[in-house]
Design an enzyme around this catalytic site. Structure first.
Site, mmCIF file in Angstrom:
data_model
loop_
_atom_site.group_PDB
_atom_site.id
_atom_site.type_symbol
_atom_site.label_atom_id
_atom_site.label_comp_id
_atom_site.label_asym_id
_atom_site.label_seq_id
_atom_site.Cartn_x
_atom_site.Cartn_y
_atom_site.Cartn_z
ATOM 1 N N ARG A 220 45.794 39.577 47.665
ATOM 2 C CA ARG A 220 45.712 40.501 48.607
ATOM 3 C C ARG A 220 45.375 40.021 50.002
ATOM 4 N NH1 ARG A 220 49.359 42.958 46.669
ATOM 5 N NH2 ARG A 220 49.068 44.987 45.462
ATOM 6 N N HIS A 268 55.215 38.761 52.287
ATOM 7 C CA HIS A 268 54.879 39.687 51.126
ATOM 8 C C HIS A 268 56.105 39.678 50.407
ATOM 9 C CE1 HIS A 268 52.121 42.774 49.341
ATOM 10 N NE2 HIS A 268 52.698 42.263 48.360
#
Lengths: 305, 305
Positions: A220, A268
């Site tokens: 993350r 992502h």
């Protein structure tokens, strides 16, 4: 359902067809809050979920749940189910192998030489002479560690708790982090984001890798201290960084990360959930939960993942 | 020894130290031609090797021998030993996995989006839905087919003769080429260059792949009809080509291949021989040959590889 608005109608029909015993509704068309027993969400709705007085469980459409935890006051104290599955693991394995090989074989320099029409040969060490460190040994981390070992890399793994993986040297807990990092040439962060792992990719960690090491972050954005990263790239402590996750997504157009010559930005995409198979996994998890059966993807609230 | 002149002194000392029973000499310092029993070469010397009247064997410093066969009149009729080895296989495996993954995950578009600072997500099929065809199932081809299968790809192999590889559908001989090509999304050419395989990557072959397929050539430049490739890329029959080998090497600066947007040029680096381990393999092969022991790398003159 509170999902990507562009596709929400598709999701509604897809999940409803897989869950004939459920009455599926979109968030903005949910009727009485008290009717809602199960919430399927990616990011939290602005007002949170606490108004759903009869909520029995929250399903996060993804392997992580940190996007729900930004403001715990908005998340009722009910079980949370993540969404994993074989395709998620497979896509992550592809991404991690691709980018570890890319860094290992210095593909960025090969591409640059082509753009300059220069024939510039060089021999890289074989994979066995390259030490790859995988942080996080859940389903995804384990699959990647095994795949990298099969490609011939020298692989180490680090996680909060003990793990055994054939042919991979594993380390557990904060006390062994230094030993794990020592000699690592390519570091892959696949950790869950928790208060213990936030900002773990910082200056002190970079300083313990092999000088000129590379970092790949598929965990993350919150794992990475961006200022420390830029400093380590500029000093040469790190040679490159491959970033798939960011504190703000989409990465803002004015971010300096986009154009740094030693950073590869990917949007992502390491392991996206394919709506078809992702929907099947969500439906299966909800049916098992409703029937009181064990659910593999149920989050352990003590660990936070 | 007739080798890369920049490193020949290093090679001389390296091989001499590994072969104490041999008297190693550089080509331009070889003394009497009649003294020479073993010739270690990459490209042929201009005048060929036929003047070496007592030559017992030629060692080619590489896995291919086609560079010696350009003018067979200059090559005496003595046994030829190739140079293979675990590191050569490992490097080839790395290159092929890297570029198959690169094509599979459309890394070129990801890099382009970054250069435009655009956040552009897309989901690619999982590897199992991508059919990869490997042409050539010798040591290198087999290792690559297995590695691609372990990464999750759907893998087929084609070779002159029958091969069995777990989890890989294999095809043998010209009669089965069409069946092998049908449905192939990513084609990897790892064939030896012989009169049968020259120009095999041509328009008729491209037309049998999945529309929009990609080709990776790590065989030899002579396998590829360049005009046909450019036509297939421009028509969209092929989406991309990754070329490591060329008819003329180094690839001339004025070649149009350098700047074609759908072609990645790499400078014959898929699997370079590391002088350290390559020298060990050469020395071992020469010692076995001299002692009359079987040599794995001995070329079968009927097959031509």
């Amino acid at each position: 359902l509170h999902l990507n608005s562009a596709r929400e109608q598709w999701w509604l029909e897809h999940l409803q067809s897989l869950l004939p015993d459920f009455d599926c509704r979109l968030w903005h068309d949910r009727g009485n809050d008290a009717d809602i027993e199960y919430a399927v969400v990616w990011r939290l709705p602005e007002q949170g979920l606490t108004q759903l007085s009869n909520l029995k469980c929250i399903v996060s459409v993804g392997a992580g749940i940190d996007q729900l935890m930004g403001n715990r006051l908005l998340v009722p104290d009910v079980p949370i189910i993540r969404t994993t599955g074989a395709e998620l693991t497979q896509r992550m394995r592809e991404y991690v192998c691709l980018h570890v090989l890319r860094v290992h074989r210095d593909l960025d320099s090969v591409i640059r030489a082509q753009s300059e029409q220069r024939w510039r040969q060089s021999v890289t060490p074989v994979a066995g002479q390259r030490q790859v460190g995988v942080m996080g040994l859940g389903n995804l981390g384990r699959a990647c560690a095994v795949a990298l070992r099969e490609l011939g890399f020298s692989v180490r793994g680090w996680a909060r708790s003990e793990h055994q993986i054939d042919g991979v040297q594993t380390f557990a807990g904060p006390a062994s982090l230094d030993a794990f990092l020592s000699g690592t040439d390519i570091l892959v962060c696949m950790l869950p984001l928790t208060t213990q792992t936030e900002n773990i990719l910082n200056n002190s960690l970079f300083g313990q890798l092999t000088p000129g090491a590379s970092v790949i972050n598929v965990g993350r954005g919150g794992h990475l201290n961006e200022a420390d990263l830029l400093g380590a790239l500029n000093s040469g402590q790190l040679s490159s960084a491959t970033l798939d996750v960011f504190r703000e997504e989409p990465l803002p157009p004015d971010s300096t990360l986009w154009s740094h010559p030693k950073i590869m930005v990917t949007p992502h995409i390491a392991s996206m959930i394919d709506p078809l198979s992702g929907g099947q996994r969500i439906a299966q998890n909800l049916q098992q939960f409703k029937a009181g059966q064990p659910v593999d993807d149920l989050v352990n609230p003590d660990r936070g993942y």
